[in-house]
Motif scaffolding. Structure first.
Motif, PDB file in Angstrom:
ATOM      1  N   HIS A   1      64.781   0.446  30.374  1.00 14.71           N
ATOM      2  CA  HIS A   1      65.560   0.351  29.138  1.00 14.71           C
ATOM      3  C   HIS A   1      65.488   1.668  28.373  1.00 14.71           C
ATOM      4  CE1 HIS A   1      65.514  -3.880  29.964  1.00 14.71           C
ATOM      5  NE2 HIS A   1      64.254  -4.048  29.603  1.00 14.71           N
TER       6      HIS A   1
ATOM      7  N   LEU B   1      65.712   1.652  24.840  1.00 12.75           N
ATOM      8  CA  LEU B   1      65.800   0.852  23.617  1.00 12.75           C
ATOM      9  C   LEU B   1      65.278   1.653  22.429  1.00 12.75           C
ATOM     10  CD1 LEU B   1      66.197  -1.856  22.086  1.00 12.75           C
ATOM     11  CD2 LEU B   1      63.835  -2.420  22.737  1.00 12.75           C
TER      12      LEU B   1
ATOM     13  N   GLU C   1      63.047  -5.771  23.442  1.00 10.19           N
ATOM     14  CA  GLU C   1      62.728  -5.225  24.766  1.00 10.19           C
ATOM     15  C   GLU C   1      62.587  -6.340  25.792  1.00 10.19           C
ATOM     16  OE1 GLU C   1      60.164  -1.470  25.791  1.00 10.19           O
ATOM     17  OE2 GLU C   1      58.796  -3.148  25.457  1.00 10.19           O
TER      18      GLU C   1
END
Length: 264
Positions: free
Chosen positions: A234, A236, A249
């Motif tokens: 990710h 994020l 997450e």
């Protein structure tokens, strides 16, 4: 195989988490999500672990039934040899790296020479070295080095999100590298307007909601047919507080796993 990696636990591992996950914690969480593969990628504590700590982590992975891959940065032969030894500890058959490391920036000719020096031991051990597509190096240059070295144990870790920062097309990157891909990093990505319409932020997105045409990647690279592992990551951004960030997450991981499993 579909796997999780340390970049899927970026904030959960970080010192911003109230109780940061250890590597073994991440292994256990991976197993709890019915995932059989974990890539320990750019995880700084790995190289600081004692022999006993490494054996404990590798033993935990085996007990959980996890296959392990490793990831680092740089191709200095001594560094690659260090990760080959770590691969032996974890029974890992793939090491992801990048042509440039924190303290090394070889020319293409130097990089080719270093790889030729390191690859025979990787070949003998049955370990593949996968070099990631990213913004610091043109995809065509990375491919040229790999083609000149010409080893079945050297290829591409395909992450088309990275090349956007070099003004390369993710779709073109997928098509250029397909024949040489040994590993895939899975994350969606998108642009968002800054407040006041003064530019954009380029960052991660929940899988399926961004710009990544993953169906095109699957059709072009054919990872499932070729036995190429897909590792969930990710990008994020921090979400104002730890609880929200970690919850998001974990939600992105759930969404990505569901998306990938729906395409099996």
């Amino acid at each position: 195989m579909i796997g999780l990696g340390t970049y899927a636990y970026f904030w959960q591992h970080s010192d911003r988490a109230p109780q940061p996950l250890s590597l073994i914690d991440a292994f256990e969480d991976t197993r709890a999500q019915d995932v059989d593969l974990f890539q320990i990628c750019d995880y700084a504590p790995l190289e600081q672990m004692s022999g006993a700590e490494l054996r404990d982590a590798a033993g935990a992975a085996r007990d959980l039934g996890l296959t392990i891959e490793l990831g680092t940065k740089g191709i200095v032969p001594e560094h690659l040899n260090r990760f080959l030894k770590l691969a032996e500890v974890f029974d890992a058959h793939l090491v992801r790296s990048m042509l440039y490391g924190p303290d090394s920036r070889p020319s293409l000719a130097e990089g080719e020479s270093w790889l030729r020096h390191a690859l025979p031991e990787y070949e003998a051990a049955g370990v593949t070295l996968a070099l990631e597509t990213y913004e610091q190096l043109a995809t065509t240059d990375l491919l040229a080095v790999i083609e000149r070295v010409g080893s079945e144990h050297l290829g591409i870790c395909l992450d088309p999100a990275n090349v956007v920062a070099r003004l390369e097309s993710p779709r073109a990157c997928v098509e250029q590298t397909a024949a040489f891909t040994k590993n895939v990093h899975v994350k969606d990505f998108a642009f968002a307007r800054q407040p006041g319409w003064v530019g954009f932020t380029y960052s991660g997105a929940a899988m399926g909601s961004g710009l990544h045409d993953y169906d095109h990647l699957l059709a072009t690279v054919r990872p499932r047919e070729r036995g190429i592992n897909e590792i969930v990551e990710h990008w994020l951004p921090w979400q104002d507080d730890a609880a929200t960030t970690i919850r998001t997450e974990r939600e992105w991981t759930r969404i990505t796993l569901e998306h990938l499993r729906s395409t099996l």
